[in-house]
Write a protein that holds these residues in place. Sequence first.
Motif, PDB file in Angstrom:
ATOM      1  N   PRO A  51     -52.012 -60.882  -5.104  1.00  0.00           N
ATOM      2  CA  PRO A  51     -50.984 -61.734  -4.490  1.00  0.00           C
ATOM      3  C   PRO A  51     -49.978 -60.901  -3.696  1.00  0.00           C
ATOM      4  O   PRO A  51     -49.688 -59.757  -4.018  1.00  0.00           O
ATOM      5  CB  PRO A  51     -50.326 -62.427  -5.681  1.00  0.00           C
ATOM      6  CG  PRO A  51     -50.624 -61.564  -6.842  1.00  0.00           C
ATOM      7  CD  PRO A  51     -51.923 -60.889  -6.549  1.00  0.00           C
ATOM      8  N   ASP A  52     -49.437 -61.493  -2.645  1.00  0.00           N
ATOM      9  CA  ASP A  52     -48.486 -60.815  -1.757  1.00  0.00           C
ATOM     10  C   ASP A  52     -47.071 -61.228  -2.159  1.00  0.00           C
ATOM     11  O   ASP A  52     -46.694 -62.391  -2.013  1.00  0.00           O
ATOM     12  CB  ASP A  52     -48.767 -61.213  -0.307  1.00  0.00           C
ATOM     13  CG  ASP A  52     -47.825 -60.507   0.652  1.00  0.00           C
ATOM     14  OD1 ASP A  52     -47.317 -59.431   0.290  1.00  0.00           O
ATOM     15  OD2 ASP A  52     -47.601 -61.036   1.758  1.00  0.00           O
ATOM     16  N   PHE A  53     -46.306 -60.290  -2.682  1.00  0.00           N
ATOM     17  CA  PHE A  53     -44.941 -60.563  -3.104  1.00  0.00           C
ATOM     18  C   PHE A  53     -43.918 -59.944  -2.147  1.00  0.00           C
ATOM     19  O   PHE A  53     -42.764 -59.769  -2.523  1.00  0.00           O
ATOM     20  CB  PHE A  53     -44.701 -60.009  -4.516  1.00  0.00           C
ATOM     21  CG  PHE A  53     -45.521 -60.680  -5.567  1.00  0.00           C
ATOM     22  CD1 PHE A  53     -45.339 -62.026  -5.853  1.00  0.00           C
ATOM     23  CD2 PHE A  53     -46.475 -59.976  -6.279  1.00  0.00           C
ATOM     24  CE1 PHE A  53     -46.094 -62.649  -6.828  1.00  0.00           C
ATOM     25  CE2 PHE A  53     -47.228 -60.589  -7.252  1.00  0.00           C
ATOM     26  CZ  PHE A  53     -47.048 -61.934  -7.529  1.00  0.00           C
ATOM     27  N   SER A  54     -44.315 -59.597  -0.922  1.00  0.00           N
ATOM     28  CA  SER A  54     -43.380 -58.941   0.004  1.00  0.00           C
ATOM     29  C   SER A  54     -42.288 -59.903   0.476  1.00  0.00           C
ATOM     30  O   SER A  54     -41.182 -59.473   0.799  1.00  0.00           O
ATOM     31  CB  SER A  54     -44.142 -58.369   1.196  1.00  0.00           C
ATOM     32  OG  SER A  54     -44.792 -59.436   1.886  1.00  0.00           O
ATOM     33  N   HIS A  55     -42.556 -61.192   0.528  1.00  0.00           N
ATOM     34  CA  HIS A  55     -41.579 -62.152   1.006  1.00  0.00           C
ATOM     35  C   HIS A  55     -40.680 -62.689  -0.107  1.00  0.00           C
ATOM     36  O   HIS A  55     -39.778 -63.475   0.150  1.00  0.00           O
ATOM     37  CB  HIS A  55     -42.305 -63.329   1.680  1.00  0.00           C
ATOM     38  CG  HIS A  55     -43.185 -64.073   0.715  1.00  0.00           C
ATOM     39  ND1 HIS A  55     -44.424 -63.596   0.338  1.00  0.00           N
ATOM     40  CD2 HIS A  55     -43.000 -65.234   0.049  1.00  0.00           C
ATOM     41  CE1 HIS A  55     -44.968 -64.445  -0.516  1.00  0.00           C
ATOM     42  NE2 HIS A  55     -44.121 -65.455  -0.704  1.00  0.00           N
ATOM     43  N   VAL A  56     -40.938 -62.289  -1.365  1.00  0.00           N
ATOM     44  CA  VAL A  56     -40.173 -62.814  -2.497  1.00  0.00           C
ATOM     45  C   VAL A  56     -38.821 -62.130  -2.552  1.00  0.00           C
ATOM     46  O   VAL A  56     -38.717 -60.910  -2.444  1.00  0.00           O
ATOM     47  CB  VAL A  56     -40.957 -62.585  -3.809  1.00  0.00           C
ATOM     48  CG1 VAL A  56     -40.153 -63.065  -5.002  1.00  0.00           C
ATOM     49  CG2 VAL A  56     -42.296 -63.288  -3.749  1.00  0.00           C
ATOM     50  N   ARG A  57     -37.761 -62.898  -2.711  1.00  0.00           N
ATOM     51  CA  ARG A  57     -36.394 -62.365  -2.804  1.00  0.00           C
ATOM     52  C   ARG A  57     -36.052 -62.130  -4.274  1.00  0.00           C
ATOM     53  O   ARG A  57     -36.596 -62.805  -5.150  1.00  0.00           O
ATOM     54  CB  ARG A  57     -35.402 -63.369  -2.210  1.00  0.00           C
ATOM     55  CG  ARG A  57     -35.738 -63.751  -0.816  1.00  0.00           C
ATOM     56  CD  ARG A  57     -34.720 -63.413   0.180  1.00  0.00           C
ATOM     57  NE  ARG A  57     -33.430 -63.069  -0.369  1.00  0.00           N
ATOM     58  CZ  ARG A  57     -32.483 -62.524   0.339  1.00  0.00           C
ATOM     59  NH1 ARG A  57     -32.704 -62.292   1.602  1.00  0.00           N
ATOM     60  NH2 ARG A  57     -31.342 -62.222  -0.166  1.00  0.00           N
ATOM     61  N   PRO A  58     -35.169 -61.222  -4.570  1.00  0.00           N
ATOM     62  CA  PRO A  58     -34.787 -60.992  -5.963  1.00  0.00           C
ATOM     63  C   PRO A  58     -33.995 -62.167  -6.529  1.00  0.00           C
ATOM     64  O   PRO A  58     -33.387 -62.935  -5.786  1.00  0.00           O
ATOM     65  CB  PRO A  58     -33.934 -59.725  -5.896  1.00  0.00           C
ATOM     66  CG  PRO A  58     -33.421 -59.686  -4.523  1.00  0.00           C
ATOM     67  CD  PRO A  58     -34.488 -60.302  -3.661  1.00  0.00           C
ATOM     68  N   ARG A  59     -34.013 -62.304  -7.819  1.00  0.00           N
ATOM     69  CA  ARG A  59     -33.283 -63.389  -8.449  1.00  0.00           C
ATOM     70  C   ARG A  59     -31.776 -63.189  -8.318  1.00  0.00           C
ATOM     71  O   ARG A  59     -31.032 -64.154  -8.228  1.00  0.00           O
ATOM     72  CB  ARG A  59     -33.661 -63.480  -9.934  1.00  0.00           C
ATOM     73  CG  ARG A  59     -35.010 -64.100 -10.128  1.00  0.00           C
ATOM     74  CD  ARG A  59     -35.379 -64.155 -11.563  1.00  0.00           C
ATOM     75  NE  ARG A  59     -35.856 -62.861 -12.016  1.00  0.00           N
ATOM     76  CZ  ARG A  59     -36.259 -62.591 -13.228  1.00  0.00           C
ATOM     77  NH1 ARG A  59     -36.236 -63.525 -14.135  1.00  0.00           N
ATOM     78  NH2 ARG A  59     -36.696 -61.412 -13.568  1.00  0.00           N
ATOM     79  N   ILE A  60     -31.334 -61.944  -8.355  1.00  0.00           N
ATOM     80  CA  ILE A  60     -29.911 -61.629  -8.204  1.00  0.00           C
ATOM     81  C   ILE A  60     -29.761 -60.881  -6.893  1.00  0.00           C
ATOM     82  O   ILE A  60     -30.507 -59.933  -6.624  1.00  0.00           O
ATOM     83  CB  ILE A  60     -29.422 -60.772  -9.393  1.00  0.00           C
ATOM     84  CG1 ILE A  60     -29.625 -61.542 -10.698  1.00  0.00           C
ATOM     85  CG2 ILE A  60     -27.967 -60.392  -9.214  1.00  0.00           C
ATOM     86  CD1 ILE A  60     -29.374 -60.723 -11.920  1.00  0.00           C
ATOM     87  N   ASP A  61     -28.781 -61.302  -6.059  1.00  0.00           N
ATOM     88  CA  ASP A  61     -28.553 -60.601  -4.792  1.00  0.00           C
ATOM     89  C   ASP A  61     -28.118 -59.180  -5.074  1.00  0.00           C
ATOM     90  O   ASP A  61     -27.174 -58.928  -5.825  1.00  0.00           O
ATOM     91  CB  ASP A  61     -27.480 -61.323  -3.974  1.00  0.00           C
ATOM     92  CG  ASP A  61     -28.040 -62.591  -3.342  1.00  0.00           C
ATOM     93  OD1 ASP A  61     -29.274 -62.656  -3.195  1.00  0.00           O
ATOM     94  OD2 ASP A  61     -27.258 -63.480  -2.997  1.00  0.00           O
ATOM     95  N   ALA A  62     -28.791 -58.226  -4.486  1.00  0.00           N
ATOM     96  CA  ALA A  62     -28.485 -56.819  -4.708  1.00  0.00           C
ATOM     97  C   ALA A  62     -28.207 -56.156  -3.376  1.00  0.00           C
ATOM     98  O   ALA A  62     -28.709 -56.584  -2.338  1.00  0.00           O
ATOM     99  CB  ALA A  62     -29.648 -56.143  -5.420  1.00  0.00           C
ATOM    100  N   ASP A  63     -27.387 -55.103  -3.412  1.00  0.00           N
ATOM    101  CA  ASP A  63     -27.098 -54.352  -2.192  1.00  0.00           C
ATOM    102  C   ASP A  63     -28.305 -53.539  -1.750  1.00  0.00           C
ATOM    103  O   ASP A  63     -28.525 -53.342  -0.562  1.00  0.00           O
ATOM    104  CB  ASP A  63     -25.894 -53.419  -2.416  1.00  0.00           C
ATOM    105  CG  ASP A  63     -24.628 -54.206  -2.719  1.00  0.00           C
ATOM    106  OD1 ASP A  63     -24.549 -55.357  -2.263  1.00  0.00           O
ATOM    107  OD2 ASP A  63     -23.745 -53.676  -3.409  1.00  0.00           O
ATOM    108  N   ASN A  64     -29.091 -53.095  -2.724  1.00  0.00           N
ATOM    109  CA  ASN A  64     -30.235 -52.237  -2.414  1.00  0.00           C
ATOM    110  C   ASN A  64     -31.489 -53.103  -2.361  1.00  0.00           C
ATOM    111  O   ASN A  64     -32.283 -53.143  -3.297  1.00  0.00           O
ATOM    112  CB  ASN A  64     -30.354 -51.148  -3.482  1.00  0.00           C
ATOM    113  CG  ASN A  64     -31.325 -50.066  -3.077  1.00  0.00           C
ATOM    114  OD1 ASN A  64     -31.861 -50.082  -1.975  1.00  0.00           O
ATOM    115  ND2 ASN A  64     -31.567 -49.128  -3.972  1.00  0.00           N
TER     116      ASN A  64
END
Length: 170
Positions: free
Chosen positions: A56-69
């Motif tokens: 599966p391609d997870f490159s477009h998935v955003r993190p659950r918590i917004d992170a600076d990095n």
Amino acid sequence: VRPRIDADNVSHQPAGGCVAIVDERPDFSHVSPRVDARNTAYRRGGGCVAIVDEKPDFSHVRPRIDADNLSHQPAGGCVAIVDERPDFSHVSPRVDARNSAYRRGGGCVAIVDEKPDFSRVRPRIDADNVSHQPAGGCVAIVDERPDFSHVSPRVDARNTAYRRGGGCVA
């Protein structure tokens, strides 16, 4: 001898297994379900499940918590295992040694195989018994059985008239 069958029931015929073996399928079309189903169009099935052999391609998935990095990629195990001995020739000691001529050693210790002479040694406390030699164990161990043939008992066993008792008890 009595008969095992009662005289009133003489015409009894033992029976059992009066079951007809039918080779037909039973008809359950007229049987209603125990629970009335509201969804009459429902049909059993497991659904359309596709088994895919691709990663599966997870490159477009955003993190659950917004992170600076956001460009962080978890990694690990980048450890180089070196098969060389480390060189400590340029390392200086932590404490500057003042005695640079010091060499390890136990000193000159003579191991003598002679018994020491204590004949001229005086006691720490002046005592009247200067010639005392500490000793012990002057006990004779005799391996003989003691002779009790001349000893008499405290109570004569031949006195048959003797009765035990605490006095006149009625």
